[in-house]
Design an enzyme around this catalytic site. Sequence first.
Site, PDB file in Angstrom:
ATOM      1  N   LEU A   9     -18.057  12.366 -17.133  1.00 21.71           N
ATOM      2  CA  LEU A   9     -17.744  10.997 -17.550  1.00 21.71           C
ATOM      3  C   LEU A   9     -17.181  10.194 -16.382  1.00 21.71           C
ATOM      4  O   LEU A   9     -16.159  10.558 -15.806  1.00 21.71           O
ATOM      5  CB  LEU A   9     -16.730  10.989 -18.696  1.00 21.71           C
ATOM      6  N   GLY A  12     -15.540   4.726 -16.831  1.00 23.87           N
ATOM      7  CA  GLY A  12     -14.320   3.924 -16.988  1.00 23.87           C
ATOM      8  C   GLY A  12     -14.022   3.072 -15.772  1.00 23.87           C
ATOM      9  O   GLY A  12     -14.477   3.343 -14.664  1.00 23.87           O
ATOM     10  N   ARG A  16      -5.661   1.216 -14.664  1.00 25.44           N
ATOM     11  CA  ARG A  16      -4.326   1.505 -14.143  1.00 25.44           C
ATOM     12  C   ARG A  16      -4.300   1.711 -12.625  1.00 25.44           C
ATOM     13  O   ARG A  16      -3.250   1.738 -12.011  1.00 25.44           O
ATOM     14  CB  ARG A  16      -3.754   2.747 -14.857  1.00 25.44           C
ATOM     15  N   THR A  78     -14.252   8.023 -24.754  1.00 23.39           N
ATOM     16  CA  THR A  78     -14.856   9.242 -24.185  1.00 23.39           C
ATOM     17  C   THR A  78     -15.904   9.858 -25.125  1.00 23.39           C
ATOM     18  O   THR A  78     -16.885  10.440 -24.666  1.00 23.39           O
ATOM     19  CB  THR A  78     -13.774  10.290 -23.863  1.00 23.39           C
ATOM     20  N   ARG A 301     -12.187  11.106  14.583  1.00 23.45           N
ATOM     21  CA  ARG A 301     -12.925  10.447  13.503  1.00 23.45           C
ATOM     22  C   ARG A 301     -14.309  11.065  13.312  1.00 23.45           C
ATOM     23  O   ARG A 301     -14.756  11.872  14.131  1.00 23.45           O
ATOM     24  CB  ARG A 301     -13.002   8.945  13.807  1.00 23.45           C
ATOM     25  N   TYR A 355     -18.454  -1.129  22.318  1.00 27.22           N
ATOM     26  CA  TYR A 355     -18.904  -2.210  21.441  1.00 27.22           C
ATOM     27  C   TYR A 355     -18.891  -3.527  22.213  1.00 27.22           C
ATOM     28  O   TYR A 355     -17.855  -3.914  22.776  1.00 27.22           O
ATOM     29  CB  TYR A 355     -17.945  -2.272  20.240  1.00 27.22           C
ATOM     30  N   ALA A 391      -8.664   5.444  39.954  1.00 27.62           N
ATOM     31  CA  ALA A 391      -7.726   4.896  38.970  1.00 27.62           C
ATOM     32  C   ALA A 391      -7.968   3.405  38.798  1.00 27.62           C
ATOM     33  O   ALA A 391      -8.166   2.687  39.779  1.00 27.62           O
ATOM     34  CB  ALA A 391      -6.291   5.152  39.437  1.00 27.62           C
TER      35      ALA A 391
HETATM   36  C1  UD1 Z   1      -8.216  11.900 -21.590  1.00 31.69           C
HETATM   37  C2  UD1 Z   1      -8.152  12.657 -22.915  1.00 31.69           C
HETATM   38  C3  UD1 Z   1      -6.775  13.317 -23.024  1.00 31.69           C
HETATM   39  C4  UD1 Z   1      -6.562  14.253 -21.835  1.00 31.69           C
HETATM   40  C5  UD1 Z   1      -6.763  13.527 -20.519  1.00 31.69           C
HETATM   41  C6  UD1 Z   1      -6.797  14.528 -19.367  1.00 31.69           C
HETATM   42  C7  UD1 Z   1      -9.554  11.442 -24.534  1.00 31.69           C
HETATM   43  C8  UD1 Z   1      -9.564  10.517 -25.682  1.00 31.69           C
HETATM   44  N1  UD1 Z   1      -8.348  11.724 -24.020  1.00 31.69           N
HETATM   45  O1  UD1 Z   1      -7.255  10.856 -21.613  1.00 31.69           O
HETATM   46  O2  UD1 Z   1      -6.689  14.059 -24.235  1.00 31.69           O
HETATM   47  O3  UD1 Z   1      -5.264  14.815 -21.896  1.00 31.69           O
HETATM   48  O4  UD1 Z   1      -8.017  12.794 -20.500  1.00 31.69           O
HETATM   49  O5  UD1 Z   1      -6.863  13.918 -18.120  1.00 31.69           O
HETATM   50  O6  UD1 Z   1     -10.623  11.916 -24.141  1.00 31.69           O
HETATM   51  N2  UD1 Z   1     -14.608   7.298 -19.682  1.00 31.69           N
HETATM   52  C9  UD1 Z   1     -15.896   6.881 -19.856  1.00 31.69           C
HETATM   53  N3  UD1 Z   1     -16.185   5.989 -20.853  1.00 31.69           N
HETATM   54  C10 UD1 Z   1     -15.232   5.505 -21.692  1.00 31.69           C
HETATM   55  C11 UD1 Z   1     -13.900   5.940 -21.499  1.00 31.69           C
HETATM   56  C12 UD1 Z   1     -13.620   6.843 -20.499  1.00 31.69           C
HETATM   57  O7  UD1 Z   1     -16.800   7.289 -19.108  1.00 31.69           O
HETATM   58  O8  UD1 Z   1     -15.578   4.709 -22.583  1.00 31.69           O
HETATM   59  C13 UD1 Z   1     -14.309   8.264 -18.590  1.00 31.69           C
HETATM   60  C14 UD1 Z   1     -13.349   7.720 -17.554  1.00 31.69           C
HETATM   61  O9  UD1 Z   1     -14.067   7.129 -16.495  1.00 31.69           O
HETATM   62  C15 UD1 Z   1     -12.590   8.965 -17.092  1.00 31.69           C
HETATM   63  C16 UD1 Z   1     -12.667   9.910 -18.289  1.00 31.69           C
HETATM   64  O10 UD1 Z   1     -13.681   9.403 -19.140  1.00 31.69           O
HETATM   65  O11 UD1 Z   1     -13.210   9.576 -15.989  1.00 31.69           O
HETATM   66  C17 UD1 Z   1     -11.354  10.011 -19.045  1.00 31.69           C
HETATM   67  O12 UD1 Z   1     -10.976   8.738 -19.522  1.00 31.69           O
HETATM   68  P1  UD1 Z   1      -9.466   8.238 -19.435  1.00 31.69           P
HETATM   69  O13 UD1 Z   1      -9.413   6.868 -19.975  1.00 31.69           O
HETATM   70  O14 UD1 Z   1      -8.921   8.457 -18.074  1.00 31.69           O
HETATM   71  O15 UD1 Z   1      -8.768   9.229 -20.471  1.00 31.69           O
HETATM   72  P2  UD1 Z   1      -7.222   9.626 -20.575  1.00 31.69           P
HETATM   73  O16 UD1 Z   1      -6.486   8.517 -21.230  1.00 31.69           O
HETATM   74  O17 UD1 Z   1      -6.739  10.093 -19.262  1.00 31.69           O
HETATM   75 CA    CA Z   2      -7.628  10.191 -17.219  1.00 30.05          CA
END
Ligand code: UD1
Ligand code: CA
Length: 420
Positions: A9, A12, A16, A78, A301, A355, A391
């Site tokens: 996933l 998001g 934050r 999620t 680098r 450059y 130098a």
């Molecule tokens: C989530 C879990 C929580 C767990 C925590 C661990 C859920 C509801 N909660 O919370 O139980 O303890 O992770 O880190 O699953 N994402 C999508 N599409 C969406 C929403 C989220 O792809 O619609 C992706 C985000 O990009 C992210 C991941 O899912 O990579 C988790 O989403 P996030 O909002 O960070 O969940 P948490 O609140 O951390």
């Molecule tokens: Ca998270």
Amino acid sequence: MKNIASIILAAGEGTRMKSSLPKVLHNICGKPMLEYLIDNVNSLGIDKVIAIIGHKAGLVKERIPGIRCVKQDELLGTGDAVSRARAAIVKDNKIDNVLVLYGDTPLLKKETIQRLIEKHVSSGAGCTLLTAQLKNPTGYGRIIRSSAAKIVKIVEELDASIYQKVVEEINVGVYCFNKRALFFGLEKIKPENKKEEYYLTDTIEVLAKANIQVESVTADDPEEFLGVNTRAELGKAELVMRKRILEEIMDKGVTVIDPNNTYVEQGVEIKKDTVIYPYTFIEKDVKIGSNCAIGPFARLRPGTVIGDSVGIGNFVEIVRSTIGSETKIRHQCYIGDTSIGKNVNIGAGTIVANYDGKEKHKTVIEDNAFIGTGTILIAPVKVGKGATTGAGSVVTRNKNVPAGKIVVGIPARVLNKNKK
Ligand code: UD1
Ligand code: CA
């Protein structure tokens, strides 16, 4: 692992993080978070990998070539995100199980995922998930168990009662589902929570109520489970990863004088008996031979390849350059787009002007050359074998220094005598 598909996933926004870059593309030790997860599933031999992308999908897709991406247009949670992969998985008869990972848990180790899959397969559960005990579980989903210690549901922080908030067992966010159980669960979840989202975590309660077995694997290294949601957590993840990288390097016979003040990114290779002095920054994919002394305060680098027994001293910056064995570059230098041969001495304060304001150009310094203090080399330029620059000389573009000759002055001219 032919019968397992993995869904990662990554749709998001990462609100934050307060960033214009999607969260999963933020770097940890020089590599985007999302790539750590992809490397893990690849190294486990999982062929079918699907990334769910949404926020700035184009940018994310670009970073993970070769990975099948499915778009989640609206970020509905999620559970909704995982549902987007339904079409790609449900009809694939080879797939029995689905590993779900979140793109923001980059510290997870492949051995842990492997253990989860093994338990899942041997128990025949509908879902096996990874849990951890945390002294401070704030922010994570809490694992709620029955009096018989069976998992009955997961409650998110926002929806948890004060009694549930004190539960220290958390949901790490790594699940292995039986394919049918997963889509059965997803069909039944509803967005009835504070965020009004479809939570993947709600499938657990659906399965438990339908008497479908839910198992867990508990791992005890809390560092692995850090979910990166804020810049502070990104900083913590960077610290953990840096420590891991340094430990790996030291394990190969490299001395790191001060691990707290040494920065080495992913993909760096350093051979044995090299010593890294404090405040040195070695960026991704740099290669360093054996018996070298690097730093203090050096910055190497990307594109830098260093031979054996090389000395790189304080305030030396090198980029896209190769440095031959026995060469010394000890004090305040900039070396860019340069190929330096063996046993070359680069004097203090030497600058390669690579450059010209429009393009970068190459410089070659051949074996046994001696570059005098404060030399400026204006690229493209070549200093021949055994040649010397005086130098403060400025060697101008294309005014190559012939092998064995001495040049001095601004612009540098050949001294009319052979090198002693
Ligand atoms: C989530 C879990 C929580 C767990 C925590 C661990 C859920 C509801 N909660 O919370 O139980 O303890 O992770 O880190 O699953 N994402 C999508 N599409 C969406 C929403 C989220 O792809 O619609 C992706 C985000 O990009 C992210 C991941 O899912 O990579 C988790 O989403 P996030 O909002 O960070 O969940 P948490 O609140 O951390
Ligand atoms: Ca998270």
